[in-house]
Motif scaffolding. Structure first.
Motif, mmCIF file in Angstrom:
data_model
loop_
_atom_site.group_PDB
_atom_site.id
_atom_site.type_symbol
_atom_site.label_atom_id
_atom_site.label_comp_id
_atom_site.label_asym_id
_atom_site.label_seq_id
_atom_site.Cartn_x
_atom_site.Cartn_y
_atom_site.Cartn_z
ATOM 1 N N ASP A 1 0.713 -1.180 0.171
ATOM 2 C CA ASP A 1 -0.080 -0.021 0.006
ATOM 3 C C ASP A 1 0.899 1.176 -0.157
ATOM 4 O OD1 ASP A 1 -2.190 -1.374 -0.066
ATOM 5 O OD2 ASP A 1 -2.406 -1.620 2.448
ATOM 6 N N ASP A 2 1.784 1.183 -0.885
ATOM 7 C CA ASP A 2 2.829 2.312 -1.201
ATOM 8 C C ASP A 2 3.641 3.050 0.195
ATOM 9 O OD1 ASP A 2 2.272 2.885 -3.787
ATOM 10 O OD2 ASP A 2 0.385 4.057 -3.350
ATOM 11 N N CYS A 3 3.613 1.966 1.131
ATOM 12 C CA CYS A 3 4.679 2.262 2.453
ATOM 13 C C CYS A 3 6.163 1.619 1.773
ATOM 14 C CB CYS A 3 4.117 1.232 3.314
ATOM 15 S SG CYS A 3 2.568 1.660 4.127
ATOM 16 N N SER A 4 7.009 2.553 2.171
ATOM 17 C CA SER A 4 8.489 2.241 1.766
ATOM 18 C C SER A 4 9.072 1.265 2.821
ATOM 19 C CB SER A 4 9.317 3.495 1.816
ATOM 20 O OG SER A 4 8.684 4.451 0.925
ATOM 21 N N PRO A 5 9.911 0.591 2.429
ATOM 22 C CA PRO A 5 10.742 -0.418 3.105
ATOM 23 C C PRO A 5 11.610 0.328 4.068
ATOM 24 C CG PRO A 5 11.686 -0.627 0.918
ATOM 25 C CD PRO A 5 10.407 0.488 0.919
ATOM 26 N N THR A 6 12.228 -0.280 5.065
ATOM 27 C CA THR A 6 13.190 0.164 5.945
ATOM 28 C C THR A 6 14.560 -0.315 5.409
ATOM 29 O OG1 THR A 6 13.067 -1.599 7.520
ATOM 30 C CG2 THR A 6 11.739 0.288 8.070
ATOM 31 N N TRP A 7 15.825 0.114 5.932
ATOM 32 C CA TRP A 7 16.754 -0.479 5.230
ATOM 33 C C TRP A 7 16.984 -1.884 6.078
ATOM 34 C CZ3 TRP A 7 19.335 0.606 1.404
ATOM 35 C CH2 TRP A 7 19.514 2.058 0.921
ATOM 36 N N ALA A 8 16.337 -2.101 7.186
ATOM 37 C CA ALA A 8 16.424 -3.608 7.872
ATOM 38 C C ALA A 8 15.626 -4.346 6.735
ATOM 39 C CB ALA A 8 15.903 -3.504 8.953
ATOM 40 N N ALA A 9 14.379 -4.198 6.429
ATOM 41 C CA ALA A 9 13.870 -5.105 5.470
ATOM 42 C C ALA A 9 14.548 -5.146 4.051
ATOM 43 C CB ALA A 9 12.387 -4.315 5.183
ATOM 44 N N ILE A 10 15.330 -4.104 3.691
ATOM 45 C CA ILE A 10 16.038 -4.380 2.370
ATOM 46 C C ILE A 10 17.265 -5.172 2.641
ATOM 47 C CG2 ILE A 10 17.532 -2.977 0.600
ATOM 48 C CD1 ILE A 10 15.761 -0.689 1.063
#
Length: 314
Positions: free
Chosen positions: A228-237
């Motif tokens: 839903d257009d929420c950006s990932p965190t660097w942890a998720a990446i």
């Protein structure tokens, strides 16, 4: 014979990072038209000139002057144009004998080619310390005057070689190798991808910064579409993003967060007004280029199929 053109085609695709880096220490550093025209010369296929020979940038004073003169005249410095003007210049000076300075420059370039990674490690570390202290990067000439650079060169050749042309050559090589990153913004110089991955060996991807930067941008796009257009965190990446071979891009969230600087600097990612991660302009331009290339390949296959069968099945 017309050697180049002053029409700025392909402006919508944006300037090539190599062109921006090369122009960064010239009087055309802030000229977007020059950046586009140089981009068209060094990556002609990206701008629709697939049959044109790419211009190879080097540190030769003569060729550098020719490229800059053509850009100042609002001309695209195609490889044919630069070669023709270089031949003319060479013929007019035929018979001149090499000087001691020429030999020193040649020796310094040979050292760079053989041991450039060692300089890259020293210089990127020094730039990191400068940014911590000053909250911005040094200029290229300031960085070339760092003690770290002098300490590296002195045992090899007696002193730091002049910035022009050796320093400029070194910075171009270290950008290409991934040790450094910068853009057209003043004092944007920062450590590149190689500065970080040297600590983690084979635990992280060894692919080029271009591959890694685009992979991060693609991950951000796909994550936003699925959330839903929420950006990932660097942890998720860091936990999920990999290169095309399946190797993780980052060692952990701390490593990924630290590398944000070079990816923002080179236009692969950006932060919105809320500090959320988004795709950068360079990533979007690269995505468009790849889409256009796929469309051309599909069109070529269809044309070939029609030509071989005489008709196209519905």
């Amino acid at each position: 014979m017309q050697l180049s053109t002053s029409i700025v085609k392909g402006a919508a695709k944006g300037a090539d990072a190599e062109a921006e880096t090369w122009l960064a220490t010239t009087d055309l550093a802030d000229d977007p038209t020059a950046a586009i025209q140089l981009s068209r010369a060094i990556t002609p296929d990206r701008y629709g000139f697939a049959i044109r020979r790419p211009l190879v940038l080097d540190s030769s004073d003569d060729r550098t002057k020719i490229v800059l003169d053509l850009l100042r005249a609002k001309q695209v410095p195609t490889a044919d144009a630069v070669d023709a003007l270089a031949r003319s210049s060479h013929n007019s000076r035929k018979g001149a004998t090499p000087t001691a300075c020429d030999e020193q420059i040649t020796h310094a370039k040979q050292i760079l080619q053989a041991e450039g990674d060692a300089l890259g490690a020293e210089l990127s570390s020094a730039i990191t310390l400068h940014r911590i202290d000053q909250n911005h990067g040094p200029t290229w000439q300031q960085a070339w005057a760092f003690d770290a650079v002098s300490n590296w060169w002195t045992p090899l050749v007696g002193s730091t070689p002049p910035f022009k042309p050796i320093g400029r050559t070194a910075f171009a090589m270290l950008h290409s190798a991934g040790w450094l990153a910068s853009n057209q913004t003043a004092r944007s110089l920062c450590p590149g991808r190689r500065f970080y991955v040297r600590f983690y060996g084979d635990h992280v991807s060894r692919m080029s910064p271009e591959v890694v930067g685009f992979a991060v941008a693609v991950f951000i796009r796909n994550y936003c579409r699925s959330n839903d257009d929420c950006s990932p965190t660097w942890a998720a990446i860091a936990a999920s993003a990999t290169d095309p071979m399946g190797v993780p891009l980052f060692f952990n969230a701390t490593d990924a967060q630290a590398q944000q600087l070079w990816m923002v600097t080179q236009g692969w990612v950006r932060l919105d007004d809320n500090g959320c991660l988004c795709r950068g302009d360079r990533a979007k331009a690269e995505a468009r280029r790849r889409t256009d290339l796929k469309a051309k390949h599909r069109s070529a296959r269809i044309t070939t199929a029609v030509g071989s069968t005489g008709e196209l099945s519905e």
